[in-house]
Design an enzyme around this catalytic site. Structure first.
Site, short mmCIF file in Angstrom:
data_model
loop_
_atom_site.label_atom_id
_atom_site.label_comp_id
_atom_site.label_asym_id
_atom_site.label_seq_id
_atom_site.Cartn_x
_atom_site.Cartn_y
_atom_site.Cartn_z
N ASN A 8 25.38 42.84 26.58
CA ASN A 8 24.44 43.95 26.73
C ASN A 8 23.94 44.35 25.34
OD1 ASN A 8 23.00 46.22 27.37
ND2 ASN A 8 24.79 47.50 27.83
N TRP A 9 22.71 43.96 25.05
CA TRP A 9 22.17 44.24 23.70
C TRP A 9 21.66 45.67 23.56
CZ3 TRP A 9 19.29 40.06 20.48
CH2 TRP A 9 20.17 39.01 20.22
N LYS A 10 21.56 46.40 24.65
CA LYS A 10 21.03 47.77 24.62
C LYS A 10 19.68 47.79 23.89
CE LYS A 10 25.82 49.21 24.58
NZ LYS A 10 26.76 50.27 24.37
N HIS A 91 24.49 51.86 34.08
CA HIS A 91 25.21 51.96 32.79
C HIS A 91 25.31 53.44 32.40
CE1 HIS A 91 26.34 51.51 28.63
NE2 HIS A 91 26.67 50.27 28.91
N GLU A 155 33.61 50.07 33.55
CA GLU A 155 33.32 50.45 32.17
C GLU A 155 33.75 51.90 31.95
OE1 GLU A 155 30.54 47.86 29.94
OE2 GLU A 155 29.33 49.48 30.69
N GLY A 161 32.01 51.54 23.01
CA GLY A 161 31.63 51.77 21.61
C GLY A 161 32.63 52.56 20.79
N SER A 191 34.34 48.14 24.50
CA SER A 191 34.98 47.73 23.24
C SER A 191 35.66 46.36 23.29
CB SER A 191 35.97 48.80 22.77
OG SER A 191 35.29 49.98 22.43
C1 PEP Z 1 28.52 48.54 26.99
O1 PEP Z 1 27.72 49.32 26.48
O2 PEP Z 1 28.35 48.15 28.14
C2 PEP Z 1 29.66 48.12 26.21
C3 PEP Z 1 30.62 47.53 26.82
O3 PEP Z 1 29.60 48.39 24.85
P1 PEP Z 1 30.73 48.07 23.75
O4 PEP Z 1 31.23 46.67 24.00
O5 PEP Z 1 30.03 48.21 22.46
O6 PEP Z 1 31.82 49.06 23.96
#
Ligand code: PEP
Length: 233
Positions: A8-10, A91, A155, A161, A191
Site C-alpha cells: 500500500n503506497w498510500k 483503510h 490492521e 506506521g 508495521s
Molecule cells: C497500512 O497503512 O496499511 C500499513 C500496513 O502501513 P505500515 O506497514 O506502514 O504500518
C-alpha cells in the site's frame, strides 16, 4: 492459495518511481510463488503494462456507484479499465467512511470482478480497554460482503506506521474471530517489515500481509518477499 503480499503506497511515489518499481518486480516475478499486488496512487497507474500472473496492480479505494456526481471519486469500471485487479477498502486512514460504505464498495467491486481487500482493526483506545473482539465483530458484521470472493485484512490501527505490532497469539485470536464470520482468507497489516516478517509467518492461519512504509523501497520490499519465499515455498 499463494501467500498474498499487498503493497500500500498510500499518497507516496510519483509515476516514474512506480514504473521503475514495477519493472524491477516484473524482472524477479518468475521466481516468486507468492501473489504480489502493488497499490500506488491512482495517478501512477500505467496506461498499458504487461504483468506476470503473480504480479498485479491494486487500488486504495473506489466508489460504489458506477458513475455520477461524486467529485474526486473513482469507479470500479475505471479501475478495471486500468487493469487493476484488487482494491483495498476501509483503510483506517480513510476515516470518514462508514461500515456500510465499505460494504457497498466491496459488493460493487465483487460484482465488477475486482477483488476487495476489506480492512478491519481496532484503535488504540479500544485495544487498551480490551474491546478488540467487540470492535472486530462489529466491523465484520457490518463491512463484509454477503457473498463473493474477497480477502479480509486485520490492521490494528495502533500498529499502522508505529513499529508496534501485536504478538502472534493476539493476531491468531483476531483471525479466529474473523473466521467465525467468513471462510475467506485473512491477511495482517501494521508495521510489517523485513525484521518481523519471519516471525509473522509462524501464524498458521495467516494468508498474507499488507505492507505500507516498508513497501516503498524496492530492495526493502523485495527482501520481505524473499523471506516469505524462503520460509513458505
Ligand atoms: C497500512 O497503512 O496499511 C500499513 C500496513 O502501513 P505500515 O506497514 O506502514 O504500518
Amino acid at each position: 492459495m499463494p501467500f498474498l503480499i499487498v503493497a500500500n503506497w498510500k499518497m507516496n511515489g510519483m509515476r516514474s518511481s512506480f514504473v521503475d518499481f514495477i519493472s524491477k518486480m516484473s524482472g524477479k516475478s518468475s521466481g516468486i510463488t507468492s501473489r504480489l499486488v502493488i497499490c500506488p496512487p491512482f495517478t501512477s497507474f500505467p496506461d498499458s503494462i504487461n504483468l506476470s500472473d503473480n504480479l498485479s496492480i491494486g487500488a486504495q479505494n473506489c466508489h460504489y456507484k458506477q458513475s455520477g456526481s461524486y467529485t474526486g471519486e473513482i469507479s470500479v469500471a475505471m479501475l478495471k479499465e486500468l487493469k487493476c485487479t484488487h482494491v483495498i477498502l476501509g483503510h483506517s486512514e480513510r476515516t470518514h467512511e462508514t461500515d456500510n460504505d465499505i460494504k457497498l464498495k466491496a459488493e460493487a467491486a465483487i460484482e465488477s470482478g475486482l477483488h476487495p481487500i476489506v480492512c478491519v482493526g481496532e484503535n488504540l483506545a479500544d485495544y487498551k480497554s480490551g474491546k478488540t473482539q467487540e470492535v472486530i465483530e462489529r466491523q465484520c458484521r457490518n463491512r463484509l460482503p454477503i457473498s463473493g470472493e474477497y480477502t479480509v485484512a486485520y490492521e490494528p490501527i495502533w500498529a499502522i506506521g508505529t513499529g508496534n505490532i501485536p504478538n502472534n497469539s493476539s493476531i491468531t485470536e483476531v483471525i479466529q474471530i474473523i473466521k467465525s464470520f467468513t471462510d475467506k482468507n485473512v491477511i495482517y497489516g501494521g508495521s510489517v517489515n523485513s525484521e518481523n516478517i519471519e516471525n509473522l509467518l509462524d501464524i498458521t492461519d495467516l494468508s498474507g500481509v499488507l505492507i505500507g512504509s516498508a513497501s516503498l523501497d524496492f530492495d526493502c520490499f523485495y527482501h520481505i518477499v524473499q523471506q516469505v519465499e524462503k520460509k513458505l515455498y
